[in-house]
Design an enzyme around this catalytic site. Structure first.
Site, PDB file in Angstrom:
ATOM      1  N   SER A   7       0.863  -1.187   0.000  1.00 51.19           N
ATOM      2  CA  SER A   7       0.000   0.000   0.000  1.00 51.19           C
ATOM      3  C   SER A   7       0.896   1.233   0.000  1.00 51.19           C
ATOM      4  O   SER A   7       2.049   1.176   0.447  1.00 51.19           O
ATOM      5  CB  SER A   7      -0.865  -0.013   1.264  1.00 51.19           C
ATOM      6  OG  SER A   7      -1.402   1.267   1.520  1.00 51.19           O
TER       7      SER A   7
ATOM      8  N   TYR B 205      -1.405  -1.471  10.627  1.00 51.58           N
ATOM      9  CA  TYR B 205      -1.649  -1.743   9.200  1.00 51.58           C
ATOM     10  C   TYR B 205      -0.528  -1.144   8.343  1.00 51.58           C
ATOM     11  O   TYR B 205       0.044  -1.820   7.491  1.00 51.58           O
ATOM     12  CB  TYR B 205      -3.007  -1.168   8.792  1.00 51.58           C
ATOM     13  CG  TYR B 205      -3.297  -1.319   7.308  1.00 51.58           C
ATOM     14  CD1 TYR B 205      -3.739  -2.530   6.791  1.00 51.58           C
ATOM     15  CD2 TYR B 205      -3.117  -0.248   6.428  1.00 51.58           C
ATOM     16  CE1 TYR B 205      -3.999  -2.671   5.427  1.00 51.58           C
ATOM     17  CE2 TYR B 205      -3.373  -0.380   5.074  1.00 51.58           C
ATOM     18  CZ  TYR B 205      -3.815  -1.597   4.579  1.00 51.58           C
ATOM     19  OH  TYR B 205      -4.064  -1.735   3.236  1.00 51.58           O
TER      20      TYR B 205
HETATM   21  N1  NAP Z   1      -8.739  -0.894  -0.578  1.00 51.12           N
HETATM   22  C1  NAP Z   1      -7.691  -0.093  -0.506  1.00 51.12           C
HETATM   23  O1  NAP Z   1      -7.817   1.156  -0.450  1.00 51.12           O
HETATM   24  C2  NAP Z   1      -6.297  -0.674  -0.511  1.00 51.12           C
HETATM   25  C3  NAP Z   1      -5.234   0.203  -0.722  1.00 51.12           C
HETATM   26  C4  NAP Z   1      -3.942  -0.308  -0.709  1.00 51.12           C
HETATM   27  C5  NAP Z   1      -3.732  -1.654  -0.480  1.00 51.12           C
HETATM   28  N2  NAP Z   1      -4.785  -2.477  -0.273  1.00 51.12           N
HETATM   29  C6  NAP Z   1      -4.492  -3.906  -0.003  1.00 51.12           C
HETATM   30  O2  NAP Z   1      -5.103  -4.683  -1.012  1.00 51.12           O
HETATM   31  C7  NAP Z   1      -5.410  -5.984  -0.472  1.00 51.12           C
HETATM   32  C8  NAP Z   1      -6.863  -6.292  -0.775  1.00 51.12           C
HETATM   33  O3  NAP Z   1      -7.656  -5.273  -0.191  1.00 51.12           O
HETATM   34  P1  NAP Z   1      -9.170  -5.027  -0.625  1.00 51.12           P
HETATM   35  O4  NAP Z   1      -9.425  -3.601  -0.412  1.00 51.12           O
HETATM   36  O5  NAP Z   1      -9.433  -5.660  -1.933  1.00 51.12           O
HETATM   37  O6  NAP Z   1      -9.902  -5.840   0.555  1.00 51.12           O
HETATM   38  P2  NAP Z   1     -11.369  -6.476   0.650  1.00 51.12           P
HETATM   39  O7  NAP Z   1     -12.238  -5.966  -0.432  1.00 51.12           O
HETATM   40  O8  NAP Z   1     -11.760  -6.308   2.079  1.00 51.12           O
HETATM   41  O9  NAP Z   1     -11.093  -8.050   0.361  1.00 51.12           O
HETATM   42  C9  NAP Z   1     -10.303  -8.791   1.252  1.00 51.12           C
HETATM   43  C10 NAP Z   1     -10.198 -10.227   0.766  1.00 51.12           C
HETATM   44  O10 NAP Z   1      -9.332 -10.933   1.681  1.00 51.12           O
HETATM   45  C11 NAP Z   1     -10.029 -12.071   2.203  1.00 51.12           C
HETATM   46  N3  NAP Z   1      -9.581 -12.305   3.578  1.00 51.12           N
HETATM   47  C12 NAP Z   1      -9.748 -11.478   4.649  1.00 51.12           C
HETATM   48  N4  NAP Z   1      -9.279 -12.071   5.762  1.00 51.12           N
HETATM   49  C13 NAP Z   1      -8.784 -13.287   5.388  1.00 51.12           C
HETATM   50  C14 NAP Z   1      -8.173 -14.375   6.084  1.00 51.12           C
HETATM   51  N5  NAP Z   1      -7.968 -14.326   7.416  1.00 51.12           N
HETATM   52  N6  NAP Z   1      -7.811 -15.476   5.395  1.00 51.12           N
HETATM   53  C15 NAP Z   1      -8.026 -15.537   4.061  1.00 51.12           C
HETATM   54  N7  NAP Z   1      -8.588 -14.558   3.336  1.00 51.12           N
HETATM   55  C16 NAP Z   1      -8.970 -13.440   4.004  1.00 51.12           C
HETATM   56  C17 NAP Z   1     -11.505 -11.699   2.087  1.00 51.12           C
HETATM   57  O11 NAP Z   1     -12.360 -12.841   2.020  1.00 51.12           O
HETATM   58  P3  NAP Z   1     -12.986 -13.516   3.365  1.00 51.12           P
HETATM   59  O12 NAP Z   1     -13.502 -12.393   4.201  1.00 51.12           O
HETATM   60  O13 NAP Z   1     -14.023 -14.465   2.853  1.00 51.12           O
HETATM   61  O14 NAP Z   1     -11.847 -14.252   4.019  1.00 51.12           O
HETATM   62  C18 NAP Z   1     -11.515 -10.964   0.741  1.00 51.12           C
HETATM   63  O15 NAP Z   1     -11.526 -11.888  -0.308  1.00 51.12           O
HETATM   64  C19 NAP Z   1      -5.091  -5.901   1.017  1.00 51.12           C
HETATM   65  O16 NAP Z   1      -3.825  -6.472   1.250  1.00 51.12           O
HETATM   66  C20 NAP Z   1      -5.064  -4.421   1.293  1.00 51.12           C
HETATM   67  O17 NAP Z   1      -4.234  -4.112   2.380  1.00 51.12           O
HETATM   68  C21 NAP Z   1      -6.069  -2.022  -0.299  1.00 51.12           C
END
Ligand code: NAP
Length: 302
Positions: free
Chosen positions: A151, A164
């Site tokens: 991130s 985080y």
């Molecule tokens: N959104 C942003 O602004 C942003 C910015 C920079 C970086 N990121 C990074 O991008 C990545 C994805 O983020 P996102 O925004 O797409 O998140 P999201 O929409 O909340 O999706 C998270 C995914 O991870 C799975 N997950 C959560 N806990 C888990 C566990 N304990 N074991 C296995 N799977 C798990 C969830 O499925 P289940 O709940 O079914 O397990 C879901 O498929 C993360 O690493 C985040 O830090 C996001």
């Protein structure tokens, strides 16, 4: 599309992409990118129903083999389960995408300890664990790669999202070092560091009223995934999607902490639904009798 289809003969193992957190947001969009290019997939998340639905949709749209395994990656057993499941499906990991991650927000002392531990276990430990399990096979085959999702917050300390942001700094540092170590091996290690992306992550963390969501324009998961995928395949070691993020990372490197950290504190301070900033919960002083006794001073021996 289920876990019962097993190919036990390792000599016929086929290449696949193991993608964690593949049911929503960025992970789902990355799965789409790999599937569009004809890669077989092993999708990982905790919710089996969502996994099955995602696998069905991707398999139908792109005509690729998609398997799923429901694992809680914040546990060591969950990471071992991914390796076992991939082998059981008759796949080896040609590519690994460490995308699953969670966020929490607030004053550190007020956060749920179990959630804070889970951030470290999922964002950091599982990412290292899965890389350790799959990277040696890629190096032995001289092909494939690991794409990690960090991130923009990995470039700076972030008050109110301290754990985080630190977990994302770990991912950045780890990935850049491995990208260097694996030069010339035929294996790519790459990291993508998005800014704000329009997913449920921020709401799940309780940060929906923070100023950064008002000030930083979000990208879509598809925009992030498309750029990360193309750059990964071309061998870039770091991808900062969007136009503002590369500038932000550059500025963070050259802004002194005395200015950068309060600025981040202003953007990331938790606010309630009426936009009032939240204060830490008052903590009770432990009673005198329960305090640890003052350490005794040792008298010098005569
Ligand atoms: N959104 C942003 O602004 C942003 C910015 C920079 C970086 N990121 C990074 O991008 C990545 C994805 O983020 P996102 O925004 O797409 O998140 P999201 O929409 O909340 O999706 C998270 C995914 O991870 C799975 N997950 C959560 N806990 C888990 C566990 N304990 N074991 C296995 N799977 C798990 C969830 O499925 P289940 O709940 O079914 O397990 C879901 O498929 C993360 O690493 C985040 O830090 C996001």
């Amino acid at each position: 599309m289920n876990e019962s289809h097993l190919r036990s003969d390792p000599s016929i193992a086929l290449p696949a992409v193991v993608i964690t957190g593949a049911t929503e947001g960025i992970g789902r969009a990355l799965a789409e990118e790999f599937a569009r290019d004809g890669h077989a997939l092993v999708l990982v998340a905790r919710d089996h129903a969502k996994l099955a639905k995602t696998a069905e949709e991707l398999g139908r749209s792109h005509g690729v083999e998609v398997k799923v395994t429901a694992q809680d990656l914040s546990t060591p057993e969950g990471c071992a389960g991914v390796e076992q499941a991939a082998r059981g499906f008759g796949f080896y990991a040609e590519y690994l995408v460490n995308n699953a991650g969670i966020m929490s927000s607030g004053f550190f002392q007020d956060e749920d300890p179990a959630t804070v531990r889970r951030i470290v276990d999922l964002n950091v430990r599982a990412m290292v664990d899965l890389t350790m399990r799959f990277l040696p096979g890629m190096l032995a085959r001289s092909r494939g790669g690991v794409l990690n999702v960090s991130s923009m917050m990995g470039y700076m300390p972030v008050p109110y999202q301290a754990t985080y942001a630190a977990s994302k700094a770990f991912i950045l540092s780890f990935s850049k070092a491995l990208a260097y170590e694996t030069r010339g091996t035929g294996v790519k290690v790459s990291v993508v560091a998005p800014g704000v992306v329009a997913t449920e992550l921020h709401d799940k963390a309780g940060a929906q009223n923070s100023r950064y969501l008002v000030w930083f324009p979000p990208l879509t998961p598809e925009q992030v995934a498309s750029k990360a995928y193309r750059r990964f395949k071309r061998g870039w070691s770091v991808t900062l999607p969007g136009i503002i993020n590369p500038l932000g990372a550059f500025a963070a490197r050259f802004t002194p902490d005395f200015a950068l950290i309060p600025l981040m504190g202003w953007f990331f301070r938790l606010r309630d639904d009426d936009r009032n900033v939240l204060w830490p919960r008052p903590l009770e002083k432990p009673p005198e009798s329960k305090r640890a006794p003052e350490p005794k001073r040792l008298e010098p021996a005569d």
